[in-house]
Design an enzyme around this catalytic site. Structure first.
Site, mmCIF file in Angstrom:
data_model
loop_
_atom_site.group_PDB
_atom_site.id
_atom_site.type_symbol
_atom_site.label_atom_id
_atom_site.label_comp_id
_atom_site.label_asym_id
_atom_site.label_seq_id
_atom_site.Cartn_x
_atom_site.Cartn_y
_atom_site.Cartn_z
ATOM 1 N N HIS A 1 0.838 -1.196 0.000
ATOM 2 C CA HIS A 1 0.000 0.000 0.000
ATOM 3 C C HIS A 1 0.870 1.242 0.000
ATOM 4 O O HIS A 1 2.033 1.218 0.422
ATOM 5 C CB HIS A 1 -0.950 0.007 1.209
ATOM 6 C CG HIS A 1 -0.283 0.330 2.519
ATOM 7 N ND1 HIS A 1 -0.197 1.617 3.011
ATOM 8 C CD2 HIS A 1 0.330 -0.460 3.440
ATOM 9 C CE1 HIS A 1 0.433 1.595 4.174
ATOM 10 N NE2 HIS A 1 0.763 0.351 4.463
ATOM 11 N N CYS A 2 0.303 2.345 -0.522
ATOM 12 C CA CYS A 2 0.961 3.645 -0.441
ATOM 13 C C CYS A 2 0.181 4.480 0.570
ATOM 14 O O CYS A 2 -0.351 3.944 1.532
ATOM 15 C CB CYS A 2 1.043 4.302 -1.815
ATOM 16 S SG CYS A 2 -0.556 4.549 -2.622
ATOM 17 N N MET A 3 0.054 5.787 0.343
ATOM 18 C CA MET A 3 -0.602 6.642 1.333
ATOM 19 C C MET A 3 -2.118 6.513 1.310
ATOM 20 O O MET A 3 -2.781 6.768 2.310
ATOM 21 C CB MET A 3 -0.194 8.093 1.101
ATOM 22 C CG MET A 3 1.294 8.333 1.344
ATOM 23 S SD MET A 3 1.779 10.043 1.119
ATOM 24 C CE MET A 3 1.050 10.782 2.582
#
EC number: 2.7.1.-
Length: 485
Positions: free
Chosen positions: A27-29
């Protein structure tokens, strides 16, 4: 109402074709990024209608599910449903090499490498800004140990960025992380930096009779990224030629002896030239168009975020701030783009009769305006209702023009929002404080008014209730298929 992340995770995995169709997840932000084995098994219509899912982006064998600021909570629930020893799926066949696939591969490598590093980069940026404010306000004097240590803390992520890029890229390219870090470490070793400084002053520097180009690798992205990609092939080749009895010591030695000189003599300089060429192209356009380039970027930014293309500018922004201390094209354009999406979401929250949509829009507006995280507003409101997106694009263009005319520039690369507005303060230009808040206020007010004027098709309460019932009816069948290690 709090989200049921366990149910959300089960629904997402089921819509993606089940656990057996997922080879990796990160996942990213704001996004869950799934690597999918078979795209045909994905139920896109169902995936997009799951409450808590703000949008879906497809790219080759990757499916990105936009959750918003609470993505880490959803990620933990997803991981708990997946096997602990999950291995990436092996490719069925070699895909046909086309320009489009090459471009998509480069973009995927850049985004996949840089996304995990963004929190460290933003954290370092904000500490550097804090040090600057404390010095400007007279709280800390220039040269004081406390100020020096604060600057070192803020600068650490940037100075050693090649190491971070190498570690992240090693995961992306499935090569040995420790070897990637070791080779990148050569590029930022104090003795090598000193040698490159001498070369820059005209002193002849060579390695095994081959001249070494004078290059500074701190604060750079492309050289370490390309080097790690090459390392993935070097490692496989060396593994194929070394006898089994010597692999423990001969294999890593050969890899380092091949990859490190290659990085110093060829890959590193080429990577620097590529990065410099991209920066030169971007800022040459900015030099010719001036404020208009900021306006155009302000209008295009939400569309770039939709495609993931906005991450292409990350190396350019980092390099420009490292070289000049500020960036005056991409970052100022984001002020209007982010807060315009927040303003349009506020208008939707004001006008809608759907309680669930109002709650989503208010949360998205707060995220975009306060923190500069615009994806919840983009996917949860603007794209979903269409006309608020048009209002945001118009407002982003106008606000970008104002920011460009005002000469705003960022000393950091945190997502522009109210909390991070300090990055646009220029000690040499006190009016920058006035201008940055003026552009933010204009973005919120203008997009709010434009959204009300353009209107939007409200989502009926009955439809939202039906989706909620469907969501609650999902049974945890996926969990039964998984070994919870």
């Amino acid at each position: 109402m709090a989200k049921n992340y366990a149910a959300l995770a089960r629904s997402v995995i089921a819509a993606l074709g089940g656990v057996d169709n997922i080879s990796a997840v990160t996942h990213c932000m704001t996004r869950l990024r799934f690597v999918i084995k078979d795209d045909a098994l994905i139920d896109s219509p169902t995936l997009k209608t799951i409450p808590g899912v703000l949008g879906v982006v497809r790219s080759d064998n990757q499916c990105q599910v936009i959750i918003g600021n609470t993505v880490s909570q959803a990620f933990q629930e997803v991981v708990s449903l997946l096997p602990g020893d999950m291995q990436p799926a092996q490719p069925v066949g070699k895909p046909k090499l086309t320009l489009r696939r090459i471009g998509a591969g480069i973009l995927d490598a850049l985004i996949g490498t840089m996304s995990p590093l963004i929190p460290a980069i933003i954290g370092g940026s904000m500490v550097k800004l804090l040090a600057m404010i404390l010095e400007m306000s007279g709280v800390l004097t220039k040269g004081s140990p406390t100020l020096t240590i604060l600057n070192v803390i803020g600068d650490g992520a940037f100075f050693f960025l090649p190491l971070m890029v190498a570690a992240s890229a090693a995961i992306k390219f499935k090569t040995n992380m420790s070897l990637a870090i070791a080779i990148a470490g050569v590029l930022v070793h104090p003795s090598f930096i000193e040698l490159m400084a001498k070369a820059a002053q005209g002193e002849h520097v060579e390695f095994a009779l081959i001249p070494v180009t004078a290059v500074k690798y701190t604060y750079t992205v492309i050289p370490a990224l390309v080097m790690t990609w090459c390392l993935s092939y070097i490692e496989r080749w060396v593994d194929s030629i070394t006898p089994a009895v010597t692999k423990n010591f001969l294999k890593p030695m050969l890899i380092v002896l091949i990859a490190a000189p290659l990085a110093i003599l060829l890959i590193g300089p080429i990577g620097i030239w590529i990065g410099s060429a991209i920066s030169a192209l971007v800022y040459t356009i900015h030099g010719y168009l001036g404020w208009l380039s900021v306006a155009i970027m302000g209008a295009l930014w939400p569309l770039l975020v939709m495609t993931g293309m906005h991450r292409v500018f990350t190396p350019t922004i980092i390099q420009t701030i490292a070289e000049t201390g500020k960036e005056g094209m991409v970052m100022p354009s984001e002020i209007g783009a982010n807060l315009s999406l927040g303003g349009s979401s506020l208008a939707v929250a004001w006008k809608t009769k759907n309680p669930e949509l109002r709650q989503t829009a208010l949360a998205a507006a707060a995220s975009a305006i306060m923190a500069g995280i615009s994806e919840p507003a983009l996917y949860g409101v603007a794209i979903r209702l269409k006309r608020p997106l048009i209002a945001s694009l118009i407002s982003g263009f106008i606000c970008g023009a104002v920011a460009g005319m005002a000469g705003l520039a960022s000393h950091s690369m945190a997502a522009p929002g109210l909390f991070t507005s300090v990055q646009f303060f220029d000690p040499a230009n006190p009016m920058s404080i006035v201008w940055v808040f003026a552009v933010m206020a204009l973005a919120v007010v203008l997009s709010f008014i434009l959204t009300l004027l353009l209107g939007f098709e409200d989502i009926p309460v009955e439809e939202a209730a039906a989706q909620a019932r469907k969501y609650q009816s999902v049974q945890p069948t996926v969990a039964k298929e998984v070994s919870l290690n």
